[in-house]
Design a protein around this motif. Structure first.
Motif, PDB file in Angstrom:
ATOM      1  N   UNK A 326       0.714  -1.162  -0.112  1.00 32.90           N
ATOM      2  CA  UNK A 326      -0.059  -0.136  -0.010  1.00 32.90           C
ATOM      3  C   UNK A 326       0.833   1.202  -0.172  1.00 32.90           C
ATOM      4  N   UNK A 327       0.686   2.001  -0.829  1.00 38.27           N
ATOM      5  CA  UNK A 327       1.535   3.406  -1.006  1.00 38.27           C
ATOM      6  C   UNK A 327       0.620   4.471  -1.083  1.00 38.27           C
ATOM      7  N   UNK A 328       0.929   5.405  -0.576  1.00 36.21           N
ATOM      8  CA  UNK A 328      -0.038   6.713  -0.507  1.00 36.21           C
ATOM      9  C   UNK A 328       0.865   7.848  -0.522  1.00 36.21           C
ATOM     10  N   UNK A 329       0.256   8.968  -1.014  1.00 35.09           N
ATOM     11  CA  UNK A 329       0.918  10.276  -1.001  1.00 35.09           C
ATOM     12  C   UNK A 329       1.084  10.965   0.370  1.00 35.09           C
ATOM     13  N   UNK A 330       2.181  11.733   0.814  1.00 38.34           N
ATOM     14  CA  UNK A 330       2.210  12.242   2.080  1.00 38.34           C
ATOM     15  C   UNK A 330       1.110  13.447   2.187  1.00 38.34           C
ATOM     16  N   UNK A 331       0.852  14.229   1.015  1.00 40.47           N
ATOM     17  CA  UNK A 331       0.085  15.241   1.079  1.00 40.47           C
ATOM     18  C   UNK A 331      -1.552  14.658   0.827  1.00 40.47           C
ATOM     19  N   UNK A 332      -1.717  13.377   0.707  1.00 39.99           N
ATOM     20  CA  UNK A 332      -3.120  12.855   0.378  1.00 39.99           C
ATOM     21  C   UNK A 332      -4.265  13.364   1.577  1.00 39.99           C
ATOM     22  N   UNK A 333      -5.391  13.608   1.141  1.00 39.19           N
ATOM     23  CA  UNK A 333      -6.340  13.864   2.004  1.00 39.19           C
ATOM     24  C   UNK A 333      -7.264  12.826   2.520  1.00 39.19           C
ATOM     25  N   UNK A 334      -6.616  12.193   3.400  1.00 37.82           N
ATOM     26  CA  UNK A 334      -7.407  10.890   3.969  1.00 37.82           C
ATOM     27  C   UNK A 334      -8.763  11.027   4.670  1.00 37.82           C
ATOM     28  N   UNK A 335      -9.809  10.246   4.607  1.00 40.07           N
ATOM     29  CA  UNK A 335     -11.172  10.629   5.167  1.00 40.07           C
ATOM     30  C   UNK A 335     -11.655   9.374   5.598  1.00 40.07           C
ATOM     31  N   UNK A 336     -12.388   9.509   6.755  1.00 40.79           N
ATOM     32  CA  UNK A 336     -13.135   8.533   7.283  1.00 40.79           C
ATOM     33  C   UNK A 336     -14.591   8.722   7.540  1.00 40.79           C
ATOM     34  N   UNK A 391      -7.158   9.580 -10.215  1.00 40.01           N
ATOM     35  CA  UNK A 391      -7.234   8.992 -11.606  1.00 40.01           C
ATOM     36  C   UNK A 391      -6.127   8.672 -12.257  1.00 40.01           C
ATOM     37  N   UNK A 392      -4.792   8.697 -11.524  1.00 42.25           N
ATOM     38  CA  UNK A 392      -3.751   8.124 -11.694  1.00 42.25           C
ATOM     39  C   UNK A 392      -3.293   6.717 -11.203  1.00 42.25           C
ATOM     40  N   UNK A 393      -4.119   6.568 -10.040  1.00 43.89           N
ATOM     41  CA  UNK A 393      -4.087   5.208  -9.363  1.00 43.89           C
ATOM     42  C   UNK A 393      -5.119   4.149  -9.456  1.00 43.89           C
ATOM     43  N   UNK A 394      -4.848   2.939  -9.125  1.00 45.87           N
ATOM     44  CA  UNK A 394      -5.619   2.017  -9.144  1.00 45.87           C
ATOM     45  C   UNK A 394      -6.258   1.871  -7.673  1.00 45.87           C
ATOM     46  N   UNK A 433     -14.683   2.824 -13.205  1.00 45.57           N
ATOM     47  CA  UNK A 433     -14.958   1.610 -12.864  1.00 45.57           C
ATOM     48  C   UNK A 433     -13.823   0.551 -12.991  1.00 45.57           C
ATOM     49  N   UNK A 434     -13.045   0.842 -14.110  1.00 47.12           N
ATOM     50  CA  UNK A 434     -11.972  -0.166 -14.257  1.00 47.12           C
ATOM     51  C   UNK A 434     -10.856  -0.058 -13.578  1.00 47.12           C
ATOM     52  N   UNK A 435     -10.754   1.269 -12.648  1.00 48.42           N
ATOM     53  CA  UNK A 435      -9.803   1.342 -11.922  1.00 48.42           C
ATOM     54  C   UNK A 435     -10.033   0.964 -10.398  1.00 48.42           C
ATOM     55  N   UNK A 436     -11.218   0.301 -10.253  1.00 49.47           N
ATOM     56  CA  UNK A 436     -11.659  -0.023  -8.743  1.00 49.47           C
ATOM     57  C   UNK A 436     -11.594  -1.599  -8.710  1.00 49.47           C
ATOM     58  N   UNK A 437     -10.858  -1.916  -7.625  1.00 50.16           N
ATOM     59  CA  UNK A 437     -10.820  -3.463  -7.393  1.00 50.16           C
ATOM     60  C   UNK A 437     -11.529  -3.750  -6.060  1.00 50.16           C
ATOM     61  N   UNK A 438     -12.167  -4.863  -5.952  1.00 50.87           N
ATOM     62  CA  UNK A 438     -13.017  -4.989  -4.902  1.00 50.87           C
ATOM     63  C   UNK A 438     -12.828  -6.328  -4.282  1.00 50.87           C
ATOM     64  N   UNK A 439     -12.701  -6.575  -2.713  1.00 52.05           N
ATOM     65  CA  UNK A 439     -12.540  -7.712  -2.325  1.00 52.05           C
ATOM     66  C   UNK A 439     -13.165  -7.715  -0.725  1.00 52.05           C
ATOM     67  N   UNK A 450     -17.128  -4.340  10.025  1.00 53.90           N
ATOM     68  CA  UNK A 450     -18.214  -3.489   9.332  1.00 53.90           C
ATOM     69  C   UNK A 450     -17.633  -2.180   8.884  1.00 53.90           C
ATOM     70  N   UNK A 451     -16.199  -2.332   8.285  1.00 56.30           N
ATOM     71  CA  UNK A 451     -15.696  -1.160   7.493  1.00 56.30           C
ATOM     72  C   UNK A 451     -15.358  -1.391   6.165  1.00 56.30           C
ATOM     73  N   UNK A 452     -15.449  -0.438   5.192  1.00 58.66           N
ATOM     74  CA  UNK A 452     -14.815  -0.498   4.026  1.00 58.66           C
ATOM     75  C   UNK A 452     -13.557   0.399   3.793  1.00 58.66           C
ATOM     76  N   UNK A 453     -12.412  -0.149   3.409  1.00 58.19           N
ATOM     77  CA  UNK A 453     -11.391   0.723   3.185  1.00 58.19           C
ATOM     78  C   UNK A 453     -10.666   0.493   1.914  1.00 58.19           C
ATOM     79  N   UNK A 454     -10.228   2.009   1.543  1.00 52.74           N
ATOM     80  CA  UNK A 454     -10.025   2.006   0.217  1.00 52.74           C
ATOM     81  C   UNK A 454      -8.218   2.381   0.242  1.00 52.74           C
ATOM     82  N   UNK A 455      -7.640   1.801  -0.653  1.00 55.44           N
ATOM     83  CA  UNK A 455      -5.952   1.846  -0.908  1.00 55.44           C
ATOM     84  C   UNK A 455      -5.725   2.192  -2.124  1.00 55.44           C
ATOM     85  N   UNK A 456      -4.532   2.855  -2.396  1.00 58.53           N
ATOM     86  CA  UNK A 456      -3.973   3.210  -3.808  1.00 58.53           C
ATOM     87  C   UNK A 456      -2.624   2.262  -3.927  1.00 58.53           C
ATOM     88  N   UNK A 457      -3.045   1.644  -4.998  1.00 59.97           N
ATOM     89  CA  UNK A 457      -1.804   0.560  -5.546  1.00 59.97           C
ATOM     90  C   UNK A 457      -0.714   1.570  -6.445  1.00 59.97           C
TER      91      UNK A 457
END
Length: 457
Positions: A326-336, A391-394, A433-439, A450-457
């Motif tokens: 899992x990689x993320x940008x330091x300046x990414x606005x994470x949200x819960x 738009x640049x990540x999966x 929709x092609x850039x979204x993987x579900x599991x 009972x949570x859903x988390x989103x990660x950037x590849x």
């Protein structure tokens, strides 16, 4: 003789050379055989360890599937048992309603019988009053005829009196000459006056009797009108009771049909429950056989693992399979995002949004599988704020459920529905929709349930 001894051939050097060659060849063959046996044993050990790991994984998957199927069968049996009890309660309620309807019908029949008796009594009384009215009418007619006769006699008496007065005047003129005739005429006049007075009294009595007869006739007519009105009211009551009885009979028929349908549904539910019970028993038997086979296979694997101690364990394999970089940008606005349950949403509690290092965390409250309006709005705000990066990540969406619950299938289904809800929210924010993987995954910690988390590849 000596010459023959000197020329005799010596074979021992050749025997020693042949024996040495044989020993060297056998030693070389033994060395080659040892190397081949070592290589084959190494390959067999490696293949055996891999087969052991695959067998353990297959056994674990099959055991989980059989356990889930057994849980589903138990839930279906519990649901069928509840449906059977509910159908039995409905049948009992229908039987009670049918008994109450029968009692109401009996009471209505008794009331109808009483009303019929009252109507018959009223008709008898009305007939008697009609007869009395007829007699009163006949008496009134006779009294009127008698009054007419008396009036005619009175008029005749009056005419006779007038004639007598005229004759008296004539006699008065002839009094002087015929005193005897005058005396006789005086006697006749007195008799006529007496007769006229008696006729007048008789006419007054007849008039009074006629008035009494008229009053009696009017009273009889009034009583007859009252009886007729009572008879009409009784007839209307009887008609209304008849309508109520018809409606009650129709309701009883409907309840009878409903009771029959409920009984049929109860029989079908019982048959289905019996079939499900038989299927559950067969499944349990198959599960026991599978468990026995697993136990035997486990013993075999334990024996084989003694020679394959360096093989990777199942836990290590699972960990390697479930690990994702899992990689993320330091300046990414994470949200819960916290999604309220349906019963909590009615209280209009605000959705809690907190900043975190995760890309996106959507926390659903227990029993909730849909995104609320506030949660959709915040998801859109998250997508808008990070549209360039997204738009640049999966994007990988992981939905976590409690693996220790008894209703495992329901937990997986709810996690899948939550996953689809979050995916739809991202699609509404113009995420491809092609850039979204579900599991769907088992939660490793209670906080992830009972949570859903989103990660950037």
């Amino acid at each position: 003789m000596a010459r023959l001894v000197e020329e005799e051939e010596n074979y021992w050097p050749g025997f020693v050379d042949a024996l040495s060659t044989i020993v060297m060849v056998v030693t070389f063959l033994l060395i080659i055989l040892g190397v081949v046996i070592f290589a084959i044993s190494t390959q067999v050990s490696k293949a055996l360890s891999e087969g052991t790991m695959i067998s353990e994984q297959a056994i674990a998957n099959q055991t989980s599937a059989l356990t889930a199927e057994l849980d589903d069968s138990k839930q279906q049996v519990a649901a069928l048992t509840a449906a059977r009890q509910q159908a039995a309660a409905q049948a009992a309620g229908a039987a009670d309603a049918l008994a109450a309807s029968a009692a109401a019908q009996a009471a209505a029949e008794a009331e109808t019988k009483r009303i019929a008796e009252a109507q018959q009594e009223a008709e008898t009384k009305a007939a008697e009053l009609a007869q009395q009215l007829a007699r009163t009418t006949d008496a009134q007619t006779a009294a009127q005829a008698q009054a007419v006769t008396l009036a005619a006699q009175l008029q005749a008496k009056s005419a006779a009196e007038q004639a007598a007065l005229a004759e008296t005047a004539t006699v008065a003129e002839q009094l002087e000459t015929t005193s005897q005739v005058a005396a006789q005429q005086a006697l006749q006049l007195a008799a006529s006056a007496v007769s006229q007075q008696a006729a007048q009294q008789q006419a007054d009595a007849a008039t009074a009797a006629l008035a009494a007869k008229s009053a009696l006739a009017e009273a009889a007519e009034t009583k007859a009108a009252a009886v007729a009105a009572q008879l009409d009211a009784t007839t209307q009551t009887v008609a209304e009771q008849a309508r109520n009885l018809t409606e009650q009979q129709q309701a009883n028929q409907s309840l009878a049909h409903q009771a029959a349908a409920t009984q049929a549904a109860l029989d079908a539910a019982q048959a289905e429950a019996a079939a499900k019970t038989a299927a559950l028993a067969e499944t349990q038997q198959q599960l026991e056989q599978q468990v026995q086979a697993v136990a035997k296979l486990t013993e075999t694997i334990a024996t084989q693992n003694e020679t394959a101690a360096d093989a990777p364990t199942q836990d290590e394999a699972v960990t390697a399979d479930n690990t994702m970089q899992v990689t993320s940008r330091p300046d990414f606005n994470a949200t819960e995002i916290v999604v309220q349950a349906e019963e909590d949403a009615k209280e209009e509690k605000p959705v809690v949004v907190t900043a975190a290092r995760e890309v996106l965390t959507v926390r659903f409250q227990s029993g909730s599988v849909d995104m609320s309006a506030d949660a959709d709005t915040q998801a859109l705000q998250f997508v808008t704020a990070n549209k360039t990066i997204l738009s640049q990540r999966t994007i990988s969406l992981w939905s976590f459920y409690d693996g220790n619950t008894l209703a495992l299938t329901q937990a997986k289904r709810s996690a899948y529905f939550r996953l689809l809800a979050v995916r739809n929210a991202l699609l509404e924010g113009q995420v491809a929709g092609a850039s979204i993987d579900i599991s769907v995954r088992v939660a490793e910690t209670p906080e992830d349930v009972d949570t859903v988390k989103a990660f950037l590849q």
